[in-house]
Motif scaffolding. Sequence first.
Motif, PDB file in Angstrom:
ATOM      1  N   GLU A  15       0.820  -1.213   0.000  1.00 15.76           N
ATOM      2  CA  GLU A  15       0.000   0.000   0.000  1.00 15.76           C
ATOM      3  C   GLU A  15       0.856   1.265   0.000  1.00 15.76           C
ATOM      4  O   GLU A  15       0.542   2.224  -0.701  1.00 15.76           O
ATOM      5  CB  GLU A  15      -0.939   0.021   1.205  1.00 15.76           C
ATOM      6  CG  GLU A  15      -1.831   1.237   1.197  1.00 15.76           C
ATOM      7  CD  GLU A  15      -2.942   1.192   2.221  1.00 15.76           C
ATOM      8  OE1 GLU A  15      -3.333   2.271   2.684  1.00 15.76           O
ATOM      9  OE2 GLU A  15      -3.415   0.078   2.552  1.00 15.76           O
ATOM     10  N   ILE A  16       1.933   1.257   0.763  1.00 12.98           N
ATOM     11  CA  ILE A  16       2.746   2.475   0.828  1.00 12.98           C
ATOM     12  C   ILE A  16       3.855   2.476  -0.229  1.00 12.98           C
ATOM     13  O   ILE A  16       4.558   3.473  -0.375  1.00 12.98           O
ATOM     14  CB  ILE A  16       3.327   2.709   2.242  1.00 12.98           C
ATOM     15  CG1 ILE A  16       4.302   1.616   2.665  1.00 12.98           C
ATOM     16  CG2 ILE A  16       2.220   2.848   3.245  1.00 12.98           C
ATOM     17  CD1 ILE A  16       4.947   1.859   4.011  1.00 12.98           C
ATOM     18  N   PRO A  33       4.267   3.645  10.593  1.00 12.53           N
ATOM     19  CA  PRO A  33       3.032   3.354  11.312  1.00 12.53           C
ATOM     20  C   PRO A  33       3.286   2.344  12.432  1.00 12.53           C
ATOM     21  O   PRO A  33       4.226   1.550  12.373  1.00 12.53           O
ATOM     22  CB  PRO A  33       2.097   2.769  10.255  1.00 12.53           C
ATOM     23  CG  PRO A  33       2.894   2.584   9.028  1.00 12.53           C
ATOM     24  CD  PRO A  33       4.198   3.238   9.195  1.00 12.53           C
ATOM     25  N   ARG A  47      -5.637  -1.138  10.548  1.00 12.85           N
ATOM     26  CA  ARG A  47      -6.024  -0.237   9.462  1.00 12.85           C
ATOM     27  C   ARG A  47      -6.099   1.191   9.985  1.00 12.85           C
ATOM     28  O   ARG A  47      -5.643   2.133   9.338  1.00 12.85           O
ATOM     29  CB  ARG A  47      -7.361  -0.708   8.869  1.00 12.85           C
ATOM     30  CG  ARG A  47      -8.088   0.277   7.982  1.00 12.85           C
ATOM     31  CD  ARG A  47      -7.294   0.909   6.868  1.00 12.85           C
ATOM     32  NE  ARG A  47      -6.832  -0.039   5.883  1.00 12.85           N
ATOM     33  CZ  ARG A  47      -5.971   0.290   4.903  1.00 12.85           C
ATOM     34  NH1 ARG A  47      -5.504   1.505   4.789  1.00 12.85           N
ATOM     35  NH2 ARG A  47      -5.563  -0.603   4.053  1.00 12.85           N
ATOM     36  N   LEU A  50      -2.637   2.722  10.271  1.00 14.82           N
ATOM     37  CA  LEU A  50      -2.078   3.054   8.958  1.00 14.82           C
ATOM     38  C   LEU A  50      -2.747   4.310   8.393  1.00 14.82           C
ATOM     39  O   LEU A  50      -2.074   5.197   7.869  1.00 14.82           O
ATOM     40  CB  LEU A  50      -2.227   1.882   7.987  1.00 14.82           C
ATOM     41  CG  LEU A  50      -1.589   2.069   6.616  1.00 14.82           C
ATOM     42  CD1 LEU A  50      -0.085   2.346   6.728  1.00 14.82           C
ATOM     43  CD2 LEU A  50      -1.849   0.853   5.736  1.00 14.82           C
ATOM     44  N   ASP A  51      -4.066   4.408   8.547  1.00 12.30           N
ATOM     45  CA  ASP A  51      -4.773   5.599   8.077  1.00 12.30           C
ATOM     46  C   ASP A  51      -4.311   6.845   8.828  1.00 12.30           C
ATOM     47  O   ASP A  51      -4.123   7.907   8.226  1.00 12.30           O
ATOM     48  CB  ASP A  51      -6.285   5.424   8.216  1.00 12.30           C
ATOM     49  CG  ASP A  51      -6.853   4.387   7.252  1.00 12.30           C
ATOM     50  OD1 ASP A  51      -6.169   4.063   6.252  1.00 12.30           O
ATOM     51  OD2 ASP A  51      -7.970   3.892   7.504  1.00 12.30           O
ATOM     52  N   TRP A  53      -1.381   7.274  10.168  1.00 18.05           N
ATOM     53  CA  TRP A  53      -0.024   7.552   9.676  1.00 18.05           C
ATOM     54  C   TRP A  53      -0.086   8.301   8.353  1.00 18.05           C
ATOM     55  O   TRP A  53       0.662   9.251   8.146  1.00 18.05           O
ATOM     56  CB  TRP A  53       0.742   6.241   9.538  1.00 18.05           C
ATOM     57  CG  TRP A  53       2.109   6.417   8.985  1.00 18.05           C
ATOM     58  CD1 TRP A  53       3.232   6.819   9.656  1.00 18.05           C
ATOM     59  CD2 TRP A  53       2.508   6.214   7.624  1.00 18.05           C
ATOM     60  NE1 TRP A  53       4.297   6.874   8.790  1.00 18.05           N
ATOM     61  CE2 TRP A  53       3.884   6.499   7.536  1.00 18.05           C
ATOM     62  CE3 TRP A  53       1.833   5.815   6.485  1.00 18.05           C
ATOM     63  CZ2 TRP A  53       4.589   6.395   6.340  1.00 18.05           C
ATOM     64  CZ3 TRP A  53       2.550   5.708   5.300  1.00 18.05           C
ATOM     65  CH2 TRP A  53       3.902   6.003   5.247  1.00 18.05           C
ATOM     66  N   TRP A  54      -0.986   7.870   7.447  1.00 15.95           N
ATOM     67  CA  TRP A  54      -1.160   8.567   6.159  1.00 15.95           C
ATOM     68  C   TRP A  54      -1.507  10.026   6.408  1.00 15.95           C
ATOM     69  O   TRP A  54      -1.010  10.918   5.724  1.00 15.95           O
ATOM     70  CB  TRP A  54      -2.258   7.913   5.314  1.00 15.95           C
ATOM     71  CG  TRP A  54      -1.843   6.743   4.484  1.00 15.95           C
ATOM     72  CD1 TRP A  54      -2.332   5.475   4.576  1.00 15.95           C
ATOM     73  CD2 TRP A  54      -0.863   6.710   3.427  1.00 15.95           C
ATOM     74  NE1 TRP A  54      -1.726   4.675   3.647  1.00 15.95           N
ATOM     75  CE2 TRP A  54      -0.820   5.401   2.934  1.00 15.95           C
ATOM     76  CE3 TRP A  54      -0.041   7.654   2.862  1.00 15.95           C
ATOM     77  CZ2 TRP A  54       0.021   5.022   1.894  1.00 15.95           C
ATOM     78  CZ3 TRP A  54       0.813   7.290   1.840  1.00 15.95           C
ATOM     79  CH2 TRP A  54       0.830   5.970   1.350  1.00 15.95           C
ATOM     80  N   GLU A  55      -2.385  10.287   7.377  1.00 16.14           N
ATOM     81  CA  GLU A  55      -2.796  11.668   7.677  1.00 16.14           C
ATOM     82  C   GLU A  55      -1.605  12.488   8.155  1.00 16.14           C
ATOM     83  O   GLU A  55      -1.470  13.658   7.778  1.00 16.14           O
ATOM     84  CB  GLU A  55      -3.905  11.675   8.717  1.00 16.14           C
ATOM     85  CG  GLU A  55      -5.238  11.201   8.164  1.00 16.14           C
ATOM     86  CD  GLU A  55      -6.338  11.227   9.206  1.00 16.14           C
ATOM     87  OE1 GLU A  55      -6.242  12.006  10.177  1.00 16.14           O
ATOM     88  OE2 GLU A  55      -7.302  10.470   9.038  1.00 16.14           O
ATOM     89  N   THR A  56      -0.734  11.905   8.979  1.00 21.42           N
ATOM     90  CA  THR A  56       0.434  12.659   9.439  1.00 21.42           C
ATOM     91  C   THR A  56       1.376  12.950   8.273  1.00 21.42           C
ATOM     92  O   THR A  56       2.004  14.002   8.261  1.00 21.42           O
ATOM     93  CB  THR A  56       1.197  11.930  10.552  1.00 21.42           C
ATOM     94  OG1 THR A  56       1.725  10.701  10.068  1.00 21.42           O
ATOM     95  CG2 THR A  56       0.327  11.676  11.772  1.00 21.42           C
ATOM     96  N   CYS A  57       1.462  12.033   7.315  1.00 24.17           N
ATOM     97  CA  CYS A  57       2.301  12.276   6.133  1.00 24.17           C
ATOM     98  C   CYS A  57       1.746  13.454   5.330  1.00 24.17           C
ATOM     99  O   CYS A  57       2.512  14.287   4.836  1.00 24.17           O
ATOM    100  CB  CYS A  57       2.356  11.042   5.247  1.00 24.17           C
ATOM    101  SG  CYS A  57       3.276   9.678   5.954  1.00 24.17           S
ATOM    102  N   GLU A  58       0.436  13.539   5.211  1.00 18.72           N
ATOM    103  CA  GLU A  58      -0.189  14.637   4.485  1.00 18.72           C
ATOM    104  C   GLU A  58       0.049  15.960   5.208  1.00 18.72           C
ATOM    105  O   GLU A  58       0.319  16.972   4.574  1.00 18.72           O
ATOM    106  CB  GLU A  58      -1.682  14.380   4.318  1.00 18.72           C
ATOM    107  CG  GLU A  58      -1.997  13.236   3.376  1.00 18.72           C
ATOM    108  CD  GLU A  58      -3.468  12.891   3.336  1.00 18.72           C
ATOM    109  OE1 GLU A  58      -4.285  13.580   4.001  1.00 18.72           O
ATOM    110  OE2 GLU A  58      -3.813  11.916   2.657  1.00 18.72           O
TER     111      GLU A  58
END
Length: 62
Positions: A15-16, A33, A47, A50-51, A53-58
Amino acid sequence: MAHPQMLKLPEVLAEIGMSRAAFYRMRARGKAPKLIKLPNGQIRCRRSDLDAWWETCELDAA
């Protein structure tokens, strides 16, 4: 009570879009994550973790 969706490490890596080695380097720096090690030694990622973690990347990219 519903159990959270748990992803296997290969699913997270796919996914990443990252190799296992790169992921563990990132994890050593505290930037990956959150992972859970099961009693049988297998690694999982919720899940929701991971979601998040995606938000912190954004947020870091903005």
